[in-house]
Design an enzyme around this catalytic site. Structure first.
Site, short mmCIF file in Angstrom:
data_model
loop_
_atom_site.label_atom_id
_atom_site.label_comp_id
_atom_site.label_asym_id
_atom_site.label_seq_id
_atom_site.Cartn_x
_atom_site.Cartn_y
_atom_site.Cartn_z
N LEU A 173 0.88 -1.16 0.00
CA LEU A 173 0.00 0.00 0.00
C LEU A 173 0.92 1.22 0.00
CD1 LEU A 173 -2.96 -0.55 2.54
CD2 LEU A 173 -3.14 -0.09 0.09
N ASP A 174 0.59 2.21 -0.81
CA ASP A 174 1.41 3.41 -0.86
C ASP A 174 1.50 4.04 0.52
OD1 ASP A 174 1.55 3.08 -3.62
OD2 ASP A 174 -0.28 4.26 -3.92
N ALA A 175 2.57 4.80 0.75
CA ALA A 175 2.76 5.46 2.04
C ALA A 175 1.61 6.41 2.36
CB ALA A 175 4.09 6.22 2.06
#
Length: 231
Positions: free
Chosen positions: A99-101
């Site tokens: 999951l993206d930051a």
């Protein structure tokens, strides 16, 4: 059990990475370097990785509600926290996918390399559902385009399930896993994502897990994930 599966179950690496380690000559069985990933082994076979014994460890699967600013890696050399720091386990866990930051929501961590591969490989098509808050209300035409598949720079996307929840909030279910795919899909129809939360992986939902919290999955939940990823 095949050697590559044994290594994955031991939490050494994912199945694909274990194949590469074997091919590189990093694995020995009974004192002999083995490059055949299909070699049959068991707990008495003296399997070693770079000279260190490898024994199956109890497999764990954890669900985490990832906050923003936390990166989906096992370790983070920079200032940001890695998701493994949010899970209270003595096992060598690693994230299942990413999951993206700047995204939040459900992500799994496990030491079961085979399950991780099944949940992330496009071949198995495990559905993942995301809740998006968009910068502008999408039109019905925009939603139809997302459902049919849109063209990205790395090729067209497969059809998606898309539901409108509120004026600027939609839920998107995909069976692919390209980098920042859902955000890029929104951009492809002329919109921007203000917030993105993954709320479901296969049969497992985020539920009432609070932001930053993690819980270990029960055996029946893990069995359901195996069924989700059945060929």
């Amino acid at each position: 059990m095949r050697l590559v599966k044994y290594l994955a179950h031991a939490g050494v690496a994912s199945r694909r990475a274990a194949e590469e380690l074997i091919a590189a000559g990093n694995v020995s069985v009974g004192g002999e370097v083995i490059t055949d990933p299909a070699r049959d082994v068991d707990e008495g076979s003296d399997v070693r990785m770079n000279g260190e014994p490898v024994a199956p460890e109890p497999r764990e699967v954890w669900a985490l509600n990832k906050p923003t600013g936390v990166v989906s890696t096992a370790r983070e050399p920079g200032k940001r926290r890695a998701i493994t720091e949010l899970v209270d386990s003595e096992r060598r866990l690693y994230p299942v996918g990413r999951l993206d930051a700047d995204s939040t929501g459900l992500i799994l961590l496990t030491n079961d390399g085979e399950l991780a591969n099944r949940l992330t490989h496009p071949r198995y098509g495990v559905p993942k559902t995301y809740r998006l808050r968009l910068a502008r209300p999408p039109s019905d035409t925009d939603l139809e385009r997302l459902r049919a598949g849109v063209r990205l720079e790395d090729g067209p996307t497969s059809p998606a399930e898309v539901e409108r929840r509120r004026e600027r909030e939609i839920e998107v279910t995909i069976r692919e896993g390209r980098k920042r795919q859902v955000r890029r899909m929104a951009e492809a129809v002329g919109n921007d994502v203000e917030s993105l939360t993954r709320i479901r992986i296969g049969s497992l939902s985020l539920g009432d897990l609070r932001l930053g919290e993690a819980r270990r999955l029960e055996s029946q939940e893990i069995a359901a994930l195996w069924e989700d990823s059945a060929p």
